[in-house]
Design an enzyme around this catalytic site. Structure first.
Site, short mmCIF file in Angstrom:
data_model
loop_
_atom_site.label_atom_id
_atom_site.label_comp_id
_atom_site.label_asym_id
_atom_site.label_seq_id
_atom_site.Cartn_x
_atom_site.Cartn_y
_atom_site.Cartn_z
N CYS A 72 0.92 -1.27 -0.03
CA CYS A 72 0.00 0.03 -0.01
C CYS A 72 0.71 1.31 -0.10
O CYS A 72 2.15 1.13 0.08
CB CYS A 72 -0.81 0.13 1.31
SG CYS A 72 0.04 -0.02 2.82
N HIS A 110 -0.56 -4.72 19.62
CA HIS A 110 0.07 -4.44 18.33
C HIS A 110 0.31 -2.84 18.46
O HIS A 110 -0.09 -1.99 19.03
CB HIS A 110 -1.26 -4.11 17.21
CG HIS A 110 -1.08 -4.00 15.86
ND1 HIS A 110 -0.69 -2.96 15.28
CD2 HIS A 110 -0.85 -4.89 15.02
CE1 HIS A 110 -0.35 -2.94 13.93
NE2 HIS A 110 -0.41 -4.42 13.90
N GLU A 130 0.61 -0.40 16.37
CA GLU A 130 -0.17 0.79 16.19
C GLU A 130 -1.23 1.10 17.25
O GLU A 130 -1.42 2.13 17.42
CB GLU A 130 -1.08 0.54 14.80
CG GLU A 130 -1.92 1.49 14.23
CD GLU A 130 -2.72 1.22 13.13
OE1 GLU A 130 -4.05 1.76 13.20
OE2 GLU A 130 -2.37 0.34 12.39
N SER A 153 -1.18 -8.05 10.71
CA SER A 153 -2.40 -7.83 10.96
C SER A 153 -3.46 -8.17 9.75
O SER A 153 -4.51 -8.86 9.67
CB SER A 153 -2.81 -6.79 11.88
OG SER A 153 -4.37 -6.61 12.08
#
Length: 333
Positions: free
Chosen positions: A33, A145, A147, A244
């Site tokens: 991405c 995680h 993030e 993830s």
């Protein structure tokens, strides 16, 4: 810079390819991405500008091949800033960090370059905004995680983690009229919406984020998998187990009708037994996976008679993010 352009969903068969027999359905879009591309290029350009070693907190992106390749070039991956020599160059990963990590790096006089995905930064800004307005922030995401840790660290007194629908029963808030949900960017869209529905049943005045937190690339890859999964005896997702969004693609494939789905880092991890009795194999890859790894799986399948490769296209991604300001003059052509 432009947003993804929806295309007509369908399977594109190469001219003259057989209508029956073994085939591969190749999801489009897949792989890198814009945020991952920016993060990996950030480290590459930092190496060119400053020379090795360059330090990176955590993995720059969650992909084993990318991390190992960069390590061979002189990148040192660390867990915390206190493992970095004073004054060295430190890159923050695409997943973002908390203000406490920024402060720790400043105390050690580290020369920091922030490779946080702009879409993650957007969620950080939302957390700070709603904390200033004294909202209870219900952050949907996976405990541990990076993030989630970075986002929660922006407003630790206001953020409460909700790790899936089953965690909703344990949620408590101060004022049911001032509650908003935010989410980790790489979640399953369907599971997130299930969690939101459960939260809304408990807190009818729950507010939505100003814009969608689950990133466009995560959504696009899940849509492509849903489009091809009903026709697949097997779906192979190329990606690492700590990614993830890659793990979610396996779940989405199974939920959408694939008979089997497996996650692999490399083609060599494909078990030939998976291919027994299989006619249609779907292939996709997580948002941190370089295309060379997908090509390896395609080549392996061709050796087993799966030479007919057909694209399943559901979106065209054209988004590009600028490099961090310290490196913008070094953008590759």
């Amino acid at each position: 810079m432009s947003a993804p352009v929806p295309l007509e969903v369908g399977i594109t068969r190469s001219a003259g390819s057989p209508a029956t027999g073994k085939r591969v359905l190749l999801a489009e879009p897949r792989g890198y991405c814009a945020g991952v591309d920016r993060a990996v290029e950030t480290v590459e350009k930092a190496l060119e500008k400053h020379g090795a070693p360059i330090y990176v907190r955590k993995e720059i992106v969650h992909n084993r091949h990318v991390v190992e390749t960069l390590a061979e070039r002189g990148v040192v991956f660390v867990d915390e800033t206190d493992q970095v020599p004073a004054g060295a160059v430190l890159v923050f990963s695409a997943h973002g960090v908390s203000p406490a990590v920024h402060a720790s790096a400043a105390e050690r006089n580290l020369r920091t370059i922030d490779a946080t995905c702009p879409l993650v930064t957007k969620v950080h800004q939302e957390a700070k905004r709603f904390a200033r307005d004294d909202f209870d922030i219900l952050l949907i995401g996976h405990e541990g995680h990076e993030e989630v840790e970075g986002t929660a660290g922006e407003a630790p007194d206001h953020v409460q983690l909700v790790d899936g629908p089953d965690a909703v029963d344990r949620v408590t808030v101060r004022d049911e009229a001032k509650v908003i949900w935010l989410s980790q960017t790489t979640l399953s869209v369907d599971e997130t919406m299930e969690t939101v529905q459960r939260l809304r049943e408990k807190f009818p005045l729950l507010q939505d984020p100003p814009s969608d937190d689950i990133c466009y690339a995560t959504q696009n890859r899940q849509v492509a998998v849903k489009a091809m999964a009903p026709e697949c005896d097997l779906v192979i997702v190329v990606g690492s187990r700590n990614s993830s969004n890659s793990v979610r693609l396996v779940e989405v494939a199974l939920g959408a009708g694939a008979r089997a789905a497996h996650l692999v880092d490399y083609a060599r991890e494909v078990d030939p037994a998976w291919l027994e009795g299989v006619q249609t194999v779907g292939i996709t890859s997580g948002a941190s996976v370089p295309e060379v790894l997908v090509r390896g799986v395609i080549d392996l399948l061709a050796e087993h008679g799966f030479a007919d490769v057909q694209s399943v296209t559901t979106a065209n991604e054209t988004l590009v993010f600028a490099l961090p300001r310290e490196l913008r003059s070094a953008r590759r052509a």
